[in-house]
Enzyme design. Structure first.
Site, PDB file in Angstrom:
ATOM      1  N   SER A 167       1.033   6.676  -2.999  1.00  0.00           N
ATOM      2  CA  SER A 167       0.920   6.621  -4.488  1.00  0.00           C
ATOM      3  C   SER A 167       1.987   7.259  -5.369  1.00  0.00           C
ATOM      4  O   SER A 167       3.017   7.892  -5.043  1.00  0.00           O
ATOM      5  CB  SER A 167      -0.371   7.553  -4.795  1.00  0.00           C
ATOM      6  OG  SER A 167       0.050   8.919  -4.183  1.00  0.00           O
TER       7      SER A 167
ATOM      8  N   ASP B 115       0.712   2.469  -4.635  1.00  0.00           N
ATOM      9  CA  ASP B 115      -0.530   2.724  -5.171  1.00  0.00           C
ATOM     10  C   ASP B 115      -0.705   3.431  -6.274  1.00  0.00           C
ATOM     11  O   ASP B 115       0.111   4.526  -6.418  1.00  0.00           O
ATOM     12  CB  ASP B 115      -1.330   3.350  -3.756  1.00  0.00           C
ATOM     13  CG  ASP B 115      -2.950   3.609  -4.239  1.00  0.00           C
ATOM     14  OD1 ASP B 115      -3.669   2.704  -4.648  1.00  0.00           O
ATOM     15  OD2 ASP B 115      -3.534   4.619  -3.757  1.00  0.00           O
TER      16      ASP B 115
ATOM     17  N   GLU C 248      -6.090  -2.626 -11.974  1.00  0.00           N
ATOM     18  CA  GLU C 248      -7.426  -2.026 -11.826  1.00  0.00           C
ATOM     19  C   GLU C 248      -7.860  -2.157 -13.440  1.00  0.00           C
ATOM     20  O   GLU C 248      -7.065  -1.981 -14.433  1.00  0.00           O
ATOM     21  CB  GLU C 248      -7.416  -0.601 -11.497  1.00  0.00           C
ATOM     22  CG  GLU C 248      -8.569   0.259 -11.626  1.00  0.00           C
ATOM     23  CD  GLU C 248      -8.641   1.581 -11.121  1.00  0.00           C
ATOM     24  OE1 GLU C 248      -8.729   2.584 -11.679  1.00  0.00           O
ATOM     25  OE2 GLU C 248      -8.338   1.809  -9.908  1.00  0.00           O
TER      26      GLU C 248
ATOM     27  N   HIS D  77     -11.536   1.200  -4.028  1.00  0.00           N
ATOM     28  CA  HIS D  77     -10.825   2.408  -4.083  1.00  0.00           C
ATOM     29  C   HIS D  77     -11.994   3.491  -3.764  1.00  0.00           C
ATOM     30  O   HIS D  77     -13.266   3.323  -4.029  1.00  0.00           O
ATOM     31  CB  HIS D  77     -10.235   2.747  -5.503  1.00  0.00           C
ATOM     32  CG  HIS D  77      -9.024   1.933  -5.543  1.00  0.00           C
ATOM     33  ND1 HIS D  77      -7.931   2.586  -5.994  1.00  0.00           N
ATOM     34  CD2 HIS D  77      -8.700   0.917  -5.341  1.00  0.00           C
ATOM     35  CE1 HIS D  77      -6.813   1.609  -6.062  1.00  0.00           C
ATOM     36  NE2 HIS D  77      -7.450   0.483  -5.649  1.00  0.00           N
TER      37      HIS D  77
ATOM     38  N   ASN E 272      -9.295   1.168   0.692  1.00  0.00           N
ATOM     39  CA  ASN E 272      -8.289   2.259   0.705  1.00  0.00           C
ATOM     40  C   ASN E 272      -9.165   3.669   1.146  1.00  0.00           C
ATOM     41  O   ASN E 272     -10.189   3.647   0.500  1.00  0.00           O
ATOM     42  CB  ASN E 272      -7.968   2.366  -0.931  1.00  0.00           C
ATOM     43  CG  ASN E 272      -7.190   1.280  -1.401  1.00  0.00           C
ATOM     44  OD1 ASN E 272      -7.058   0.147  -0.783  1.00  0.00           O
ATOM     45  ND2 ASN E 272      -6.516   1.410  -2.574  1.00  0.00           N
TER      46      ASN E 272
END
Length: 278
Positions: A50, A83, A135, A205, A227
């Protein structure tokens, strides 16, 4: 088996109607543990890094190059994914570094600006054979834009995917990030509607807050990429804490980190098997 492109793993999961586990790296020990778990299960894995992880390590190269090296040595197919990158520059850097996929998260931007930047990232990545996730709106737990009760609208999601050209979409269907209790209730009907409307793989997510049974149901309803971060971090941390409680005189960090690694191997293998057999 070795480092692979994320598209290969996602296409296979979609074709089989199964779930593909995507687990977050915190440091090199978690990357090693997660890959060991995938090898124990005999199941492919997506290693995720991330933007927050990148900041922790002071840049993408230290942790990114380590994850790529670990993936190359794996006995099962492993892809490396960026991510939740809110930085366009970071997403492009990950593409250039050799990541198999990037998630550009422009959900914090006004819709038109989100579309504009996501299009640029997707174009750059696709020219280099890299898979792109996006997203639309934020999943709960990230500044509250998707608070409990808020959901992704299928028509808007389909239009967003069409105009941006992304390969997969993270959607809000009832989960939240960083949940420490597995109590989220997913909207399975909405997952099915989103899958039908978008025609691209869906990404869940906030899966740490979802029970095994509900995740399996979500995969059956049309979810593909699952995830997980907080749930797995808990296994690592609890094992370290238990080791230190039992061995208060230990100062060699390798000894207590090994306890965390061992616990993470077992749980990651279990979850990957669960998703692959869903």
């Amino acid at each position: 088996m070795t480092l692979v492109n994320t598209r290969e793993l996602m296409d296979k999961a979609v074709a089989n109607g199964t779930g593909q586990g995507a687990f977050n790296v915190i440091h090199i020990e978690t990357a090693e543990s997660l890959v060991a778990g995938a090898e124990a299960a005999g199941v492919p894995l997506i290693l995720q890094i991330s933007e927050n992880c990148v900041k922790y390590h002071g840049g993408l190269d230290p942790i990114g190059l380590a994850a790529l090296a670990i993936a190359r040595d794996a006995a099962v197919p492993v892809a490396v994914h960026l991510d939740h990158a809110e930085s366009e520059e970071l997403a492009l850097t990950a593409v250039d570094l050799g990541f198999g996929s990037v998630m550009y998260d422009g959900a914090h931007l006004p819709y038109e600006r989100n579309v504009e930047v996501t299009q640029r990232v997707a174009r750059y990545a696709h020219e280099r054979g890299v898979y792109v996730e996006a997203e639309l709106g934020k999943v709960g737990g990230k500044d509250g834009a998707h608070a409990p009760g808020v959901r992704t609208e299928p028509g808007e999601a389909a239009a967003f995917v069409e105009v941006t050209g992304v390969d997969a979409l993270a959607v809000a269907v009832g989960s939240s990030h960083a949940m420490t209790e597995r109590s989220a209730a997913l909207d399975l009907n909405l997952i099915t509607r989103l899958k039908s409307a978008i025609g691209k793989p869906l990404v869940l997510h906030g899966s740490s807050g979802v029970t095994d049974k509900m995740i399996v149901a979500a995969i059956g309803a049309g979810m593909t990429k699952i995830n997980v971060s907080t749930h797995l971090n808990g296994f690592f941390t609890r094992a370290v804490r238990e080791y230190l409680d039992a061995n208060p005189a230990v100062v060699d960090s390798r000894k207590y980190i090994k306890a965390g690694r061992d616990a993470l191997v077992l749980e990651s293998a279990r979850m990957l098997t669960l998703f692959a057999k869903a």
